[in-house]
Enzyme design. Sequence first.
Site, mmCIF file in Angstrom:
data_model
loop_
_atom_site.group_PDB
_atom_site.id
_atom_site.type_symbol
_atom_site.label_atom_id
_atom_site.label_comp_id
_atom_site.label_asym_id
_atom_site.label_seq_id
_atom_site.Cartn_x
_atom_site.Cartn_y
_atom_site.Cartn_z
ATOM 1 N N LEU A 12 0.855 -1.183 0.000
ATOM 2 C CA LEU A 12 0.000 0.000 0.000
ATOM 3 C C LEU A 12 0.891 1.233 0.000
ATOM 4 C CD1 LEU A 12 -2.607 -1.067 2.770
ATOM 5 C CD2 LEU A 12 -2.457 -1.772 0.366
ATOM 6 N N GLY A 18 8.013 2.857 -0.704
ATOM 7 C CA GLY A 18 7.256 1.792 -1.361
ATOM 8 C C GLY A 18 7.903 1.337 -2.653
ATOM 9 N N ARG A 48 -2.597 6.232 -5.578
ATOM 10 C CA ARG A 48 -3.743 7.111 -5.818
ATOM 11 C C ARG A 48 -3.902 7.375 -7.306
ATOM 12 N NH1 ARG A 48 -2.925 11.150 -0.884
ATOM 13 N NH2 ARG A 48 -0.887 10.278 -1.335
ATOM 14 N N LYS A 206 8.039 9.034 17.666
ATOM 15 C CA LYS A 206 9.017 7.961 17.854
ATOM 16 C C LYS A 206 9.289 7.713 19.337
ATOM 17 C CE LYS A 206 10.913 8.939 13.310
ATOM 18 N NZ LYS A 206 11.794 9.890 12.577
#
EC number: 1.1.1.3
Lengths: 445, 445
Positions: A12, A18, A48, A206
């Site tokens: 995703l 990615g 998208r 974090k």
Amino acid sequence: MIEYRNLRVALLGGGSVGAQVARLLLEHRDELANRVGASLELVGILVRDLDAPRTVDLPRELFTTDADSLILGADIVIELMGGIEPARSYILEAINSGADVVTANKALLAQHGAELFEAADQVGAQLNYEAAVAGAIPIVRPLRDSLAGDTVNRILGIVNGTTNFILDRMDVAGDSLEDALATATDLGYAEADPTADIEGYDAAQKAALLASLAFHTNVPLEKVYREGITKVTPQQIESARKAGYVVKLLAICERLTDPETGEQGVSARVYPAMVHRGHPLAAVHGANNAVFVEAEAAGPLMFYGAGAGGVQTASAVLGDLVSVARRHVMGGPGYAASSHADLPVLDIGKVTTRYAVTLEVTDEPGVLATIAGVFSKNHVSLAQVEQSMTLEQPGTASHEPVSGTATLVIGTHEATEAALAATVNDLAANSVVTNVESVLRVEGV
Amino acid sequence: MIEYRNLRVALLGGGSVGAQVARLLLEHRDELANRVGASLELVGILVRDLDAPRTVDLPRELFTTDADSLILGADIVIELMGGIEPARSYILEAINSGADVVTANKALLAQHGAELFEAADQVGAQLNYEAAVAGAIPIVRPLRDSLAGDTVNRILGIVNGTTNFILDRMDVAGDSLEDALATATDLGYAEADPTADIEGYDAAQKAALLASLAFHTNVPLEKVYREGITKVTPQQIESARKAGYVVKLLAICERLTDPETGEQGVSARVYPAMVHRGHPLAAVHGANNAVFVEAEAAGPLMFYGAGAGGVQTASAVLGDLVSVARRHVMGGPGYAASSHADLPVLDIGKVTTRYAVTLEVTDEPGVLATIAGVFSKNHVSLAQVEQSMTLEQPGTASHEPVSGTATLVIGTHEATEAALAATVNDLAANSVVTNVESVLRVEGV
């Protein structure tokens, strides 16, 4: 030839991380199959816009805008979209359809981690997130597994590359904050809107994840105290340097005792602090990250590397993918968020640390005694005091020194934030103090 | 109250690490049970002498000299005896009786690892060894799990605390090797017989383990090239400092191409080398350890901490114990030694690196051209040459300079060890060279 079982992997997000994950999955297919004991088939990449330009050349047919079909047909879902929605819904959908999940989404985990880990635990799904903290640096797994038999007492992390780059430039090149930020933006280390970095929001996310993991306690994001670097001045950096320190934005997770009740608690906080130049964290330059861990038995440990970058972060994602895939095939223990210790998260006022306070005072007899009295009244004890005449010419410094004033740099012993805040209030109201120029915490001792 | 299943843990060895493991197991019983999902019962500690003094106060009834009863009654066996036998036989006995094993025994694994991992694999037993490399520092698990989706290209490790302490003293305090060793012995950093440390045997064992793990290739100890620090002189340290370098004993594991066949191979080697002061490894002082890893996707990473010490090493042992215990209860993938890549381990002659060569030459016209010719004939190209008159008075240096000589410090570009060795041979035989004073490799670039 070994015949491997096939695992369907859905990605995703086709951004910088990615795209690199996809490339490495395709290029290292055989090697990964060897390591997993099953082949990892990339079945699709949710994007998208099918026609948006990509940083890596990937087969056109992998891209899709149909999230449901992609997620429901996957054994393992890798979420690299970022943001809260629809990432949260997609991860829940994946978990509830029997898939295991790998994510790098720190914002989502810091805000909705408890919900997601709970959902994963319900169905025995795995939810791994090594890439969510300090990019390529293995820190989640060492804290979870390597130190599983130890007790973590404190973590000092440089976990935001943008702010470390900026503070490093200010220290090394003498840049102003604005110039250093401009350079960071030019070099791609800062985003167009740098708020999340320079105001400490990214580091706070974090800190929440690290504290939750290290202390087996759910530390929600809203309990993380946060100050960014926007108020750090070249004068503070210069004065820290003279004293043998460097200013770093630290994410601090600490086990501590509630000074009022005497009970055990934890603290998670983010602020710029002075770190002694002899400390390993002081040598972390540029946009690098490092996480310094103090454990009861292991002593001090440090984990250093690239905190961001597409291909670097992809390494951490793939490490998680291999672990998750191995367990997907062979079963065995997953890792639910461990919150059995359930310690109270203490307010910043209860935190104890040391401080460097710079004051502009009237230069007359008895001033030092007056100042010392203010600290003493608030139970803050002094470690050292340095007095110097202000040498700036009127108009050259941001704050124009009043003639007949002197600058005092005061180092304290350990004191609570509450006591220090009260001290600073009293100092500001005292007639011998013409200006409270700077208050910086000192960490790493 | 949760009712936990009970796991029986046997400890072989009650020395400094073993005693700390026993103490932590007893003190953190509840916490460990929480993390494992089963309680860990220490059923006995195998020792040679029941009445020997211990560094930690432990229940007398835990000690035993009956190895077989202890091992055959255990679910998990922790081997901390050191040495080859009987440790090897005991581990095999444990594996074959259905127990899982945790060990810190680097010597045993470097020599008999293949046999032990094979035996574990046959019966599906786990054999974990985080504590065998770099003490408390998590490095085995990050290499095995965190970087499982990445490709490790090179490891530069400071994996022996004794030699790092000695070289650091020589650099920082200007000590001779003998004085630094004496200090190390006084402080307990060196053993009575320091041979295993200063001759590099200990580091070589760790290099074999790291290379095997990183390259998915069985790298036997006898294929690890090894030089210790006994020939490192204060002059070398001083001359390295002047050039901006520091001398460190490095364990180097590297993926490389065979210069003759063009095929992929790996190298594992240990020697003192010059490291640039800007490199993160240069800042590793005292008896600390650090492992610098260069991975294809992750880029450079460094893991830093205590490389030895009873309680520190115990932390790594307990981390392994928790992992092993979780899988003992819940099943799932164990980790057989992964040797599927099976790359050839190349001879030191095929390794490529850079060199700093210090020569004493006759100080006459044309010498530099002659020297350059020797390098060129052997296909070693020069990066820089520095000439200085020898200033020592006769009798003050270990090698007395001949009057009318000069010192040349030559830095090379990358060249194979074979080419460099041939060059040094030719230089030694050349009449303009009165002495080959020093040859040091330069690493970390």
